[in-house]
Each structure stands twice: as C-alpha cells, then as structure tokens.
Write an enzyme that holds these catalytic residues in place. Structure first.
Site, PDB file in Angstrom:
ATOM      1  N   ARG A 237      -1.379  10.754 -23.045  1.00 17.00           N
ATOM      2  CA  ARG A 237      -1.641   9.324 -23.071  1.00 17.00           C
ATOM      3  C   ARG A 237      -0.296   8.608 -23.097  1.00 17.00           C
ATOM      4  O   ARG A 237       0.658   9.067 -23.750  1.00 17.00           O
ATOM      5  CB  ARG A 237      -2.448   8.932 -24.319  1.00 17.00           C
ATOM      6  CG  ARG A 237      -3.912   9.306 -24.282  1.00 17.00           C
ATOM      7  CD  ARG A 237      -4.680   8.513 -23.224  1.00 17.00           C
ATOM      8  NE  ARG A 237      -6.113   8.793 -23.257  1.00 17.00           N
ATOM      9  CZ  ARG A 237      -6.730   9.681 -22.496  1.00 17.00           C
ATOM     10  NH1 ARG A 237      -6.043  10.417 -21.639  1.00 17.00           N
ATOM     11  NH2 ARG A 237      -8.039   9.832 -22.569  1.00 17.00           N
ATOM     12  N   GLU A 266      -2.454   0.673 -18.491  1.00 14.84           N
ATOM     13  CA  GLU A 266      -3.010   1.127 -17.210  1.00 14.84           C
ATOM     14  C   GLU A 266      -4.029   0.120 -16.692  1.00 14.84           C
ATOM     15  O   GLU A 266      -4.804  -0.391 -17.497  1.00 14.84           O
ATOM     16  CB  GLU A 266      -3.671   2.502 -17.392  1.00 14.84           C
ATOM     17  CG  GLU A 266      -2.653   3.572 -17.741  1.00 14.84           C
ATOM     18  CD  GLU A 266      -3.265   4.945 -18.000  1.00 14.84           C
ATOM     19  OE1 GLU A 266      -4.459   5.144 -17.695  1.00 14.84           O
ATOM     20  OE2 GLU A 266      -2.555   5.809 -18.526  1.00 14.84           O
ATOM     21  N   HIS A 285      -3.266   8.116 -13.340  1.00 14.31           N
ATOM     22  CA  HIS A 285      -4.177   8.787 -14.289  1.00 14.31           C
ATOM     23  C   HIS A 285      -5.202   9.649 -13.541  1.00 14.31           C
ATOM     24  O   HIS A 285      -6.411   9.421 -13.627  1.00 14.31           O
ATOM     25  CB  HIS A 285      -4.872   7.766 -15.186  1.00 14.31           C
ATOM     26  CG  HIS A 285      -5.365   8.357 -16.478  1.00 14.31           C
ATOM     27  ND1 HIS A 285      -5.342   7.692 -17.680  1.00 14.31           N
ATOM     28  CD2 HIS A 285      -5.894   9.572 -16.764  1.00 14.31           C
ATOM     29  CE1 HIS A 285      -5.833   8.458 -18.636  1.00 14.31           C
ATOM     30  NE2 HIS A 285      -6.173   9.621 -18.090  1.00 14.31           N
TER      31      HIS A 285
HETATM   32  C1  DGY Z   1      -9.706  12.274 -20.320  1.00 16.98           C
HETATM   33  O1  DGY Z   1     -10.723  12.898 -20.051  1.00 16.98           O
HETATM   34  O2  DGY Z   1      -9.397  11.948 -21.457  1.00 16.98           O
HETATM   35  C2  DGY Z   1      -8.860  11.868 -19.164  1.00 16.98           C
HETATM   36  O3  DGY Z   1      -7.589  11.535 -19.536  1.00 16.98           O
HETATM   37  C3  DGY Z   1      -9.512  10.705 -18.471  1.00 16.98           C
HETATM   38  O4  DGY Z   1      -9.428   9.599 -19.309  1.00 16.98           O
END
Ligand code: DGY
Length: 325
Positions: A237, A266, A285
C-alpha cells in the site's frame, strides 16, 4: 425472505445470476457522485455489502442499521473501520489466497522492469531514438543472483521468495513481525532486522498490509540506509511509504530505481514528480488485476457473503470477534 445485498462492484454474469437467485440485489455501477448517492439510498435496507476500493467508515455504516456482512473483493482491508464493524457484530471477509500468485507475479514484473529499465528503453525505441548500438549509459543491472529483501513475509512475500529463490537463484532475506522457520527451510531465507535488510538487499520489496503500525514505515531514515544500487518495489500500500521521501531518494539517486504499483493517493496525481523520473516504473494498482484472478476473487467474495448471510461463518472472516458477538 431474500436478503438485500448491495454491490458496489460489477460482477460477471454467472456470479450476478447466483446472487440474484439468493438475494435481492442493488448494483451500484460506479463510485462517482451519482453512484455514491445511490449507495446512500440503498444502505438503509442493506443486509449485505460487496465491493472494493471504497472507504467504509462509521459514518457510511451508520446508514445501514440492518447490515450483517461485508465482503471485500480484496485481500487488503485497510478501507474498513474494522473496530466499528466488530462492535456492531458485522462480519467482514476478504479474498486472500486466490490472488497470491498473481500479485507476486506483479512484484516480479516490477523487479525485472526496473532492473532492466524496460519502460525507459521501450519509450526510447518508440520515440525513434534508437540510433546506434546501446552502451553502458543504457545498461541495467542483473536480477539473478542478487539479494532479494522482502518486508512482510505473508502469503505474497512467500510467493515472491519462491520466485526469487527457485527462478532467479537469489539469496532471500526478510523482515516480518516474527521469524518464519518454514520459509527459511523452503527458500533458504534469512531473517534480518529492518535496518539490516535495508542495508543488505539489492531489491527491497514491500508486501505487508497497511495498518496503524505499518503506516509511514519507510521514510527518509529508511531510504538513507539503502544504497545507490538499491531498487525499491512496493506492491503493498502506498501509505506504508513516505512518498515525499521516496521521491527525494529517487531524484537524488541515493537509490537506483523504484517499481511502484501503489501510491499514497490513487489514482496518482497527474502532477506527481514520480511521473517525470526515468528510474520509476509506475503501474495503476494492478497487483491482482488479471481476468482469471479478479473472477476468482469475486467468486470468493460472493461465497463469503452468502455464507455469512446464511448465518454461517465465512471462510475468510477477518474480524473473528464479530462472529462471537
Ligand atoms: C488487494 O486485494 O488488497 C489488492 O491490493 C487490490 O486492492
């Protein structure tokens, strides 16, 4: 009587059909202003919620007094006020396992792309600037045999270690809240403190969840421990990293490059300095974003939701305490 489920993510036709069979479904097609207004209108009668990429805080949850279960189509649950859900006895589930290998693939794609400067050099060819045989100015660095440093040795960290160890002959070092003997056995991985890992790894890869403890974990002090050949990869993240400190390290070349799939904000701001740095590979992402994996995640979320609404314990329950509520 059928329960009311609010979806804020579109599902495939077979999954929609399955949900319609068992529930009254409201679909919110997008999370723009209009979609959010629709969501707020639907929440008062909702018993189940399914979706991703929406911050579900107490204010929004208060609009849903009958809510019993929330199924996230993600492994990360940083978008949810877990304490509040638990306090209200609402079951939160996520979709681990099914996305592990795909997300590790993304991590490795970023390792290879940054080390071999794939985006920068592809852009050079596309721009018609490949005019002579390339020389040291365009050389990248090896991946095979280099030290792979993994911060957060969960499922995705393990899958990354597997690729590095078996596929690329990389010594693996890792840092996580506790040593993992099985991982050490399988991949010859060695535990390091965070400062040791930052100093020793050629590739520093973040694979840990965003929590109150991990927010801002990697900042100026941590980048200063890395060397000018270090490549930094983030598939966890954005908020685990102080992005301004990262930008500074990249601009000053105190680290070599970064492969980033996640950002503090994002979508990434169009004026972010990250977009002007040749030593950055930035993806939107895409960690788990393949057709197969996103379908498997959605299926998993539907299973979790229907199980919870049937009064049973969903397989991927996040807040165990809500079950005992
Ligand atoms: C997750 O599954 O957490 C991925 O990062 C998509 O948000």
């Amino acid at each position: 009587m059928k329960k009311h489920v609010v979806l804020y993510k579109k599902l495939s036709a077979p999954l929609m059909a399955r949900l319609h069979e068992q529930a009254n479904v409201t679909l919110i097609e997008s999370l723009d202003e209009g979609g959010l207004a629709q969501l707020r209108d639907a929440l008062p009668s909702a018993q189940g919620l399914l979706g991703a990429s929406l911050r579900l805080d107490a204010k929004l949850l208060d609009l849903a007094p009958h809510l019993e279960a929330v199924a996230s189509v993600s492994v990360g649950v940083d978008n949810y006020d877990i304490d509040y859900l638990t306090q209200r006895g609402i079951l939160l589930s996520n979709t681990p396992d099914v996305l592990t290998e795909t997300t590790a693939d993304t991590g490795f794609a970023l390792i290879l792309a940054t080390a071999r400067r794939l985006v920068e050099l592809t852009n050079m060819v596309r721009a018609g600037n490949w005019n002579q045989n390339i020389g040291p100015l365009h050389f990248g660095s090896d991946v095979h045999g280099k030290t792979l440093g993994i911060i957060g040795m969960g499922r995705i960290g393990e899958a990354l270690a597997q690729r590095g160890h078996f596929g690329f002959g990389m010594p693996v070092i890792y840092h996580s809240h506790s040593p993992k003997p099985l991982v050490e056995q399988r991949f010859g991985a060695q535990y390091r403190s965070l400062p040791q890992l930052l100093e020793q790894a050629d590739f520093v890869c973040l694979t840990l969840p965003l929590t109150a403890e991990t927010q801002g974990l990697i900042g100026a002090k941590e980048f200063a421990l890395m060397g000018p050949k270090t490549i930094f990869i983030n598939i966890s993240r954005g908020k685990v990293v102080d992005e301004a400190a990262l930008i500074d390290a990249l601009q000053q070349r105190t680290i070599r490059a970064a492969g980033l799939d996640v950002f503090e904000r994002e979508p990434l701001n169009h004026d972010s300095p990250l977009l002007h740095l040749n030593n950055v590979v930035a993806t939107p992402h895409i960690g788990s974003a393949t057709h197969e994996t996103r379908e498997a995640m959605a299926r998993c979320a539907v299973d979790n939701l229907l199980t919870a609404l049937a009064g049973e314990r969903p397989k991927n329950l996040v807040n165990e305490a809500a079950w005992k509520h």
